[in-house]
Design an enzyme around this catalytic site. Sequence first.
Site, mmCIF file in Angstrom:
data_model
loop_
_atom_site.group_PDB
_atom_site.id
_atom_site.type_symbol
_atom_site.label_atom_id
_atom_site.label_comp_id
_atom_site.label_asym_id
_atom_site.label_seq_id
_atom_site.Cartn_x
_atom_site.Cartn_y
_atom_site.Cartn_z
ATOM 1 N N GLY A 68 -53.252 -8.958 12.990
ATOM 2 C CA GLY A 68 -53.778 -7.939 13.880
ATOM 3 C C GLY A 68 -54.427 -8.462 15.140
ATOM 4 O O GLY A 68 -55.030 -7.695 15.890
ATOM 5 N N ALA A 69 -54.316 -9.764 15.393
ATOM 6 C CA ALA A 69 -54.980 -10.366 16.547
ATOM 7 C C ALA A 69 -54.042 -10.536 17.735
ATOM 8 O O ALA A 69 -54.415 -11.138 18.737
ATOM 9 C CB ALA A 69 -55.561 -11.729 16.158
ATOM 10 N N GLY A 70 -52.811 -10.017 17.634
ATOM 11 C CA GLY A 70 -51.860 -10.175 18.729
ATOM 12 C C GLY A 70 -51.317 -11.578 18.840
ATOM 13 O O GLY A 70 -50.887 -11.996 19.917
ATOM 14 N N SER A 113 -48.888 -12.835 16.671
ATOM 15 C CA SER A 113 -47.550 -12.866 16.066
ATOM 16 C C SER A 113 -47.547 -13.359 14.629
ATOM 17 O O SER A 113 -46.700 -14.165 14.241
ATOM 18 C CB SER A 113 -46.584 -13.700 16.920
ATOM 19 N N GLU A 123 -37.580 -6.945 12.368
ATOM 20 C CA GLU A 123 -38.787 -6.219 12.762
ATOM 21 C C GLU A 123 -38.448 -4.899 13.440
ATOM 22 O O GLU A 123 -39.119 -3.883 13.217
ATOM 23 C CB GLU A 123 -39.659 -7.084 13.669
ATOM 24 N N ASP A 147 -41.750 -13.129 20.493
ATOM 25 C CA ASP A 147 -42.556 -13.653 19.402
ATOM 26 C C ASP A 147 -41.726 -14.529 18.474
ATOM 27 O O ASP A 147 -42.140 -15.633 18.098
ATOM 28 C CB ASP A 147 -43.177 -12.504 18.601
ATOM 29 N N TYR A 196 -47.066 1.568 22.162
ATOM 30 C CA TYR A 196 -46.129 0.526 22.585
ATOM 31 C C TYR A 196 -44.780 1.155 22.922
ATOM 32 O O TYR A 196 -44.181 0.879 23.971
ATOM 33 C CB TYR A 196 -45.997 -0.496 21.460
#
Length: 394
Positions: A133-135, A137, A171, A183, A235
């Site tokens: 959740g921290a961006g 990847s 994904e 990513d 997004y």
Amino acid sequence: MSGAGTAAAEKVAAGFRELYGREPDGVWAAPGRVNLIGEYTDVNDGFVLPLALPHTAVAAVARRTDGVLRLHSAEAGPAPGGGVVRLDTADLAPPGPDGGWAAYPAGVVWALRAAGHAVTGADVHLSATVPTGAGLSSSAALEVVTALALNDLFGLGLTGPELAVLARRAENDFVGVPCGVMDQMASACCAEGHALHLDTRDLTRRQVPFDPAAHGLRLLVVDTRVRHALGDGAYAERRAGCEAGARALGVRTLREVPYGELAGALARLDDPTVRAYVRHVVSDNHRVARTVALLDAGEVRAVGPVLTEGHASLRDDLRVSCPELDLVVSAACAAGALGARMTGGGFGGSAVVLAEAEAADAVAAAVEEAFAARGLRAPRVFPALPSAGARRLW
């Protein structure tokens, strides 16, 4: 392999033996990433400049021939119905299972089989140090480590970029997140001591030397600990807005709008939201080119203002920042950082800060103090060391 890599491999292998009662066929690792510059450009066929982090997803894997896929995560805790997620490869189909993390490796198996590769099952035990959740990847790391392990075990002969494309399909189509390919490419293809200059249209790439420490600098990651999932529509809305801008301008993607023609292109757009999205994407592609030129010239300090400029564009035009990310940038720059910006999909997650090495601790302290003064949860601050991409540990 480093001592830390050896220890991680041995720990995950031991967990595999305890879970499955047999030896793994090997242990693999794939890193998370931080993006130095170029945000929301990958979904517009543009340019990005990520680097791999030392934080990884590590997988001990053994092949199976009975069509069974068993998945376990050391960090996820017990899954519904038990600690090990058991799936049948023949039954895998989008949308993926509601098992959270398990959808990522399962999606890779589905993508490989859908592409015609005879993956007949596997036992997988995962452990990850990439903050979720921290961006950064964490999902791509899970996908790429699974893809690399299965590529090796089943002798598929796929290249790193080919594995990244399949992981992205997992994904997009299995998990349901409309991400670009940056990513997965960063996790699969980055090199230690470099940033990856990637053209997301054709996947051509170049390793650009990037060693902040050699220039007396430090690149920090500041995880705000604000968690906003990208599946909430924001997004996808921005991606759709960019596509609307491309249609209005008569191009396939915004990648095709030259920076020198940006003013004229904006004048042709009536919707102010779409106009702002187009301005961000075209200018951020240009910021990637400027940053690469600066790094090639050894002008690493001059990258700082480009980062801050990029943050303003993400905040004001794309509107994907949040108060905590803005606070990181303002506090860091006020404390003497050379530049800073949010990184990743936004709405939370992390920022990157470029600072003189001797000032980095003071800059980090200033950010922490700014959070405390606002009554916010303390951020997590750590150095971003350009690290190796996905590899087999043993």
